[in-house]
Enzyme design. Structure first.
Site, PDB file in Angstrom:
ATOM      1  N   ASP A 133      -5.852   8.208  10.156  1.00 51.35           N
ATOM      2  CA  ASP A 133      -4.465   7.865  10.481  1.00 51.35           C
ATOM      3  C   ASP A 133      -4.051   8.386  11.844  1.00 51.35           C
ATOM      4  O   ASP A 133      -4.402   9.497  12.250  1.00 51.35           O
ATOM      5  CB  ASP A 133      -3.520   8.426   9.417  1.00 51.35           C
ATOM      6  CG  ASP A 133      -3.713   7.759   8.066  1.00 51.35           C
ATOM      7  OD1 ASP A 133      -3.922   6.537   8.058  1.00 51.35           O
ATOM      8  OD2 ASP A 133      -3.667   8.447   7.042  1.00 51.35           O
ATOM      9  N   GLU A 157       0.855  -1.183   0.000  1.00 57.14           N
ATOM     10  CA  GLU A 157       0.000   0.000   0.000  1.00 57.14           C
ATOM     11  C   GLU A 157       0.894   1.237   0.000  1.00 57.14           C
ATOM     12  O   GLU A 157       1.792   1.353   0.833  1.00 57.14           O
ATOM     13  CB  GLU A 157      -0.881   0.055   1.252  1.00 57.14           C
ATOM     14  CG  GLU A 157      -1.939  -1.010   1.357  1.00 57.14           C
ATOM     15  CD  GLU A 157      -2.740  -0.863   2.646  1.00 57.14           C
ATOM     16  OE1 GLU A 157      -2.809   0.270   3.187  1.00 57.14           O
ATOM     17  OE2 GLU A 157      -3.278  -1.861   3.120  1.00 57.14           O
ATOM     18  N   TYR A 206     -10.782  -5.392   3.786  1.00 56.31           N
ATOM     19  CA  TYR A 206      -9.875  -4.834   4.786  1.00 56.31           C
ATOM     20  C   TYR A 206     -10.612  -4.861   6.115  1.00 56.31           C
ATOM     21  O   TYR A 206     -11.567  -4.122   6.325  1.00 56.31           O
ATOM     22  CB  TYR A 206      -9.521  -3.401   4.387  1.00 56.31           C
ATOM     23  CG  TYR A 206      -8.367  -2.778   5.149  1.00 56.31           C
ATOM     24  CD1 TYR A 206      -8.321  -2.765   6.543  1.00 56.31           C
ATOM     25  CD2 TYR A 206      -7.327  -2.165   4.466  1.00 56.31           C
ATOM     26  CE1 TYR A 206      -7.266  -2.190   7.226  1.00 56.31           C
ATOM     27  CE2 TYR A 206      -6.266  -1.567   5.133  1.00 56.31           C
ATOM     28  CZ  TYR A 206      -6.244  -1.583   6.512  1.00 56.31           C
ATOM     29  OH  TYR A 206      -5.203  -0.990   7.193  1.00 56.31           O
TER      30      TYR A 206
END
Length: 273
Positions: free
Chosen positions: A63, A52, A177
């Site tokens: 994040d 990724e 995911y």
């Protein structure tokens, strides 16, 4: 460049060897584009199966601080989406490893959805992860990307209700995911105790490979996750190695050594089953 089903094909190839897939994340352009290119090739050499590349963004809501700092370092070096596409084109001269862009939807919108997906296909990008794009707003991107043989990888979390998991799994491509924790990315001391039950529930709804990410930071944690999933995603811990060696020689080699230990952890996890 036709790379149709490159991600699922890689999972299939890894499964046929009796192993689990290692997916590693780095922020494109951190600390610079040439180092990113070297990191991709070194991580592949040391056992990474899929990579990724994070597209730096000024407000990365999914994040944690480690990836935010990497994103900021890349932005300060003047990284742009065009430069990332050029990087991928350059890498395609040397490797066929599946490459996924982790990109916030605003960056895609500003570029133009159709233009972006076509540029991905032209450069050799195999998939997109868009962490801030909910299912209800994803159809245009998914259809446009599918027309270019680019997989939009969907995310599910422990808080995702069963019916919604079913809907997401139905439209997912490449792999699902599976977010291992509630919250942002970052290194955790231990994996969530409910991970096995969560993955069992998700697996009941899809034949897609399942990859676990968010919070996996050590070979031992990778081993635990490998017992439960088809693939393990490690991001913040890889970037922490980069961060710790920014001012030293051997940054690329240190990352390669860490990836090698993660890959061994995955093997140990399977052996322990």
């Amino acid at each position: 460049m036709d790379r149709k089903n490159a991600i699922q094909n890689r999972f299939r190839d890894v499964r046929q060897t009796g192993k689990k897939a290692l997916i590693t994340y780095i922020s494109a352009g951190d600390p610079d584009l040439d180092t990113t290119r070297k990191l991709v090739l070194t991580m592949e050499k040391n056992g990474t199966d899929i990579i990724e590349l994070g597209v730096p963004f000024s407000d990365p809501v999914a994040d944690g601080p480690v990836i935010q700092a990497a994103s900021l370092r890349a932005l300060q070096k003047g990284i742009t989406i065009e430069k990332i596409f050029n990087l991928v084109r350059s890498l395609r001269q040397e490797t066929a490893i599946p490459l996924i862009l982790m990109v916030y939807f605003n960056s895609i919108l500003q570029y133009g959805i159709e233009r972006f997906t076509k540029a991905c296909a032209g450069a050799g990008v195999d998939g997109l992860i868009v962490p801030d794009l909910p299912l209800e707003e994803s159809e245009e991107l998914r259809q446009t990307a599918a027309a270019c043989n680019v997989d939009v990888i969907m995310l599910v979390a422990p808080t995702t209700p069963l019916e919604r998991v079913k809907q997401i799994a139905r439209v997912g491509k490449g792999f699902l995911y599976c977010v291992s924790v509630t919250g942002v990315t970052g290194m955790q001391k231990e994996l969530d105790g409910g991970l096995a039950g969560f993955l069992t529930m998700v697996r009941s709804q899809t034949d897609l490979p399942l990859a676990v990410g968010f919070g996996i930071s050590t070979p031992a944690q990778a081993a635990t996750a490998a017992k439960l999933a088809d693939g393990v995603i490690v991001g913040s811990a890889v970037i922490k190695v980069i961060e710790n060696h920014l001012a030293a020689d051997g940054l690329v080699e240190q990352v390669g050594a860490f990836v090698s230990r993660l890959k061994q952890g995955l093997a140990d996890g399977i052996t322990a089953q």
